[in-house]
Design an enzyme around this catalytic site. Structure first.
Site, PDB file in Angstrom:
ATOM      1  N   SER A 128      62.745 133.158  35.906  1.00 37.39           N
ATOM      2  CA  SER A 128      61.345 133.490  36.177  1.00 37.39           C
ATOM      3  C   SER A 128      60.692 134.171  34.989  1.00 37.39           C
ATOM      4  CB  SER A 128      61.251 134.468  37.348  1.00 37.39           C
ATOM      5  OG  SER A 128      61.890 133.977  38.471  1.00 37.39           O
ATOM      6  N   HIS A 149      60.905 126.084  35.837  1.00 36.26           N
ATOM      7  CA  HIS A 149      60.697 127.173  36.780  1.00 36.26           C
ATOM      8  C   HIS A 149      60.056 126.624  38.058  1.00 36.26           C
ATOM      9  CE1 HIS A 149      58.343 131.083  37.765  1.00 36.26           C
ATOM     10  NE2 HIS A 149      59.503 131.081  38.367  1.00 36.26           N
ATOM     11  N   GLU A 161      56.807 125.114  36.525  1.00 37.24           N
ATOM     12  CA  GLU A 161      56.394 125.579  35.196  1.00 37.24           C
ATOM     13  C   GLU A 161      57.474 125.121  34.219  1.00 37.24           C
ATOM     14  OE1 GLU A 161      56.308 129.870  34.914  1.00 37.24           O
ATOM     15  OE2 GLU A 161      54.390 129.803  33.863  1.00 37.24           O
ATOM     16  N   ASN A 199      54.365 134.274  36.193  1.00 31.79           N
ATOM     17  CA  ASN A 199      54.805 135.640  36.519  1.00 31.79           C
ATOM     18  C   ASN A 199      54.133 136.710  35.662  1.00 31.79           C
ATOM     19  OD1 ASN A 199      56.302 135.285  38.812  1.00 31.79           O
ATOM     20  ND2 ASN A 199      58.029 134.473  37.655  1.00 31.79           N
TER      21      ASN A 199
HETATM   22  N1  LIG Z   1      63.130 133.841  44.637  1.00 30.34           N
HETATM   23  C1  LIG Z   1      62.075 133.258  44.098  1.00 30.34           C
HETATM   24  O1  LIG Z   1      60.989 133.178  44.711  1.00 30.34           O
HETATM   25  C2  LIG Z   1      62.179 132.640  42.729  1.00 30.34           C
HETATM   26  C3  LIG Z   1      61.157 131.775  42.310  1.00 30.34           C
HETATM   27  C4  LIG Z   1      61.274 131.128  41.061  1.00 30.34           C
HETATM   28  C5  LIG Z   1      62.381 131.375  40.256  1.00 30.34           C
HETATM   29  N2  LIG Z   1      63.360 132.243  40.686  1.00 30.34           N
HETATM   30  C6  LIG Z   1      64.522 132.429  39.788  1.00 30.34           C
HETATM   31  O2  LIG Z   1      65.590 131.639  40.291  1.00 30.34           O
HETATM   32  C7  LIG Z   1      66.855 132.287  39.981  1.00 30.34           C
HETATM   33  C8  LIG Z   1      67.617 132.506  41.278  1.00 30.34           C
HETATM   34  O3  LIG Z   1      66.832 133.295  42.148  1.00 30.34           O
HETATM   35  P1  LIG Z   1      67.103 133.310  43.730  1.00 30.34           P
HETATM   36  O4  LIG Z   1      65.924 133.964  44.356  1.00 30.34           O
HETATM   37  O5  LIG Z   1      67.546 131.963  44.172  1.00 30.34           O
HETATM   38  O6  LIG Z   1      68.349 134.320  43.780  1.00 30.34           O
HETATM   39  P2  LIG Z   1      69.434 134.495  44.950  1.00 30.34           P
HETATM   40  O7  LIG Z   1      69.937 135.894  44.829  1.00 30.34           O
HETATM   41  O8  LIG Z   1      68.877 134.035  46.256  1.00 30.34           O
HETATM   42  O9  LIG Z   1      70.579 133.447  44.542  1.00 30.34           O
HETATM   43  C9  LIG Z   1      71.337 133.567  43.352  1.00 30.34           C
HETATM   44  C10 LIG Z   1      72.617 132.785  43.553  1.00 30.34           C
HETATM   45  O10 LIG Z   1      73.322 132.792  42.305  1.00 30.34           O
HETATM   46  C11 LIG Z   1      74.696 132.882  42.612  1.00 30.34           C
HETATM   47  N3  LIG Z   1      75.451 133.374  41.462  1.00 30.34           N
HETATM   48  C12 LIG Z   1      75.383 134.598  40.877  1.00 30.34           C
HETATM   49  N4  LIG Z   1      76.269 134.686  39.869  1.00 30.34           N
HETATM   50  C13 LIG Z   1      76.893 133.483  39.806  1.00 30.34           C
HETATM   51  C14 LIG Z   1      77.930 132.960  38.990  1.00 30.34           C
HETATM   52  N5  LIG Z   1      78.482 133.698  38.032  1.00 30.34           N
HETATM   53  N6  LIG Z   1      78.335 131.692  39.196  1.00 30.34           N
HETATM   54  C15 LIG Z   1      77.766 130.935  40.180  1.00 30.34           C
HETATM   55  N7  LIG Z   1      76.790 131.382  41.001  1.00 30.34           N
HETATM   56  C16 LIG Z   1      76.366 132.643  40.817  1.00 30.34           C
HETATM   57  C17 LIG Z   1      74.745 133.870  43.775  1.00 30.34           C
HETATM   58  O11 LIG Z   1      75.985 133.819  44.475  1.00 30.34           O
HETATM   59  C18 LIG Z   1      73.555 133.413  44.600  1.00 30.34           C
HETATM   60  O12 LIG Z   1      73.924 132.427  45.566  1.00 30.34           O
HETATM   61  C19 LIG Z   1      66.499 133.577  39.244  1.00 30.34           C
HETATM   62  O13 LIG Z   1      66.542 133.340  37.873  1.00 30.34           O
HETATM   63  C20 LIG Z   1      65.059 133.845  39.717  1.00 30.34           C
HETATM   64  O14 LIG Z   1      64.331 134.632  38.813  1.00 30.34           O
HETATM   65  C21 LIG Z   1      63.286 132.854  41.902  1.00 30.34           C
END
Ligand SMILES: NC(=O)c1ccc[n+]([C@@H]2O[C@H](COP(=O)([O-])OP(=O)(O)OC[C@H]3O[C@@H](n4cnc5c(N)ncnc54)[C@H](O)[C@@H]3O)[C@@H](O)[C@H]2O)c1
Length: 307
Positions: A128, A149, A161, A199
């Site tokens: 993000s 993104h 994005e 963001n």
């Molecule tokens: N939540 C949102 O609205 C949103 C929107 C756009 C982008 N993002 C981005 O997407 C990414 C994920 O966010 P999210 O909200 O899905 O997070 P989340 O916490 O829901 O999920 C993250 C996942 O990554 C896994 N993980 C962590 N370390 C790991 C590893 N070493 N090997 C394999 N898997 C691993 C975790 O077990 C978890 O299932 C981030 O970079 C975030 O900034 C989030």
């Protein structure tokens, strides 16, 4: 054949975003493998994906085909989607899209690990806010590394994005534009500055909403009501709970490191994350979420407000 030339997609992380990306990838005809840390985490994530696919079928039936997908489409998508707790299973992918925690060290370690195992496909990050150029530096070919993104919820939101790092090549850029099209998404180009475009605008807005609550200017419910008057579908406080409070704080930290203290996460947000209140995904954030009940304001937040 897809217009991007891609046929096999790997998704790293089956959380809020990874599960949505894997679902859309499989729905769009790609042979998809989604990987995460354990079988237990994968089982929960796959259950979420299947529930989401079922909802699309229900929507198709309810709207007589105007929205959603057919049962056949759901079954085909489910057949294309596999999960694995072994990173090695991602090595034959044409592209890996990573969606793990918003933490540079976690992402860098995984990119290096896959690189070290000989992965030689395209690499995209769903970060993000973290610099794509910096992440790309962990891959042997930064020309084939880029930001993709996706927006939450991925199966519904059309915009993606797309962010070029300093070294991203033209071929990678056009492949990612084509891939967005293959996935039914609209690419929105942005430059590689902390928070990119979306963001950079969104995070200060919601962080300020948390400050409005923290300073006792408005209650949680009223802060949410105000922006509904602006035509938003969800107020800023509920939106933070939806996105994940840990993600909001992580992105604030990245913005603060690049642009300075006005971007610092509010103390209330940090305390909620420290307490393990991450929003809807943990059932507790600014609000408390219980199945079958309307959300109610978390008493811990109400107490924290400056009277
Ligand atoms: N939540 C949102 O609205 C949103 C929107 C756009 C982008 N993002 C981005 O997407 C990414 C994920 O966010 P999210 O909200 O899905 O997070 P989340 O916490 O829901 O999920 C993250 C996942 O990554 C896994 N993980 C962590 N370390 C790991 C590893 N070493 N090997 C394999 N898997 C691993 C975790 O077990 C978890 O299932 C981030 O970079 C975030 O900034 C989030």
């Amino acid at each position: 054949m897809s217009t991007s030339g891609i046929s096999k997609i790997g998704v790293l992380g089956i959380g809020t975003m990874g599960s949505g990306i894997a679902q859309v990838s499989a729905q769009s005809g790609f042979e998809t493998i989604v990987a995460d840390v354990s079988d237990e985490v994968l089982e929960k994530g796959m259950a979420r994906i299947h529930k989401s696919l079922d909802k699309l079928v229900a929507s198709y039936e309810k709207t007589e085909g105007k929205r959603g997908i057919t049962k056949e489409h759901r079954d085909e998508a489910a057949g294309r989607l596999k999960s694995s707790a072994k990173m090695d299973d991602l090595l034959d992918r044409d592209i890996i899209i990573e969606a793990v925690f918003e933490d540079y060290d976690v992402k860098a370690k995984l990119i290096k690990e896959l690189d070290g195992k000989g992965f030689d496909g395209l690499f995209a990050s769903n970060t993000s806010s973290i610099s794509i150029t910096r992440l790309a530096n962990n891959y042997h070919d930064p020309a084939r590394f880029m930001g993709m993104h996706f927006m939450n919820p991925v199966p519904i939101q059309k915009g993606v994005e797309i962010i070029r790092g300093l070294l991203t090549g033209d071929e990678m850029y056009s492949t990612i534009v084509a891939l967005c099209g293959d996935m039914g998404k609209t690419p929105i180009p942005a430059e590689d500055k902390a928070g990119f475009g979306i963001n950079r605008m969104f995070i200060p807005f919601v962080n300020e909403a948390a400050r409005v609550v923290e300073e006792g200017i408005m209650s949680v419910e009223d802060a949410d009501k105000t922006t509904l008057c602006l035509g938003h579908r969800m107020g800023p406080i509920s939106t933070m709970d939806f996105v994940g409070l840990d993600i909001i704080v992580d992105v604030c930290n990245v913005l603060e490191a690049e642009f300075g203290s006005p971007y610092k996460a509010t103390a209330l947000l940090k305390r909620l994350v420290e307490a393990g209140y991450l929003g809807m995904k943990t059932g507790k954030g600014f609000y408390i979420y219980e199945k079958g009940k309307d959300p109610v304001v978390n008493p811990a937040v109400a107490r924290y407000r400056i009277k």
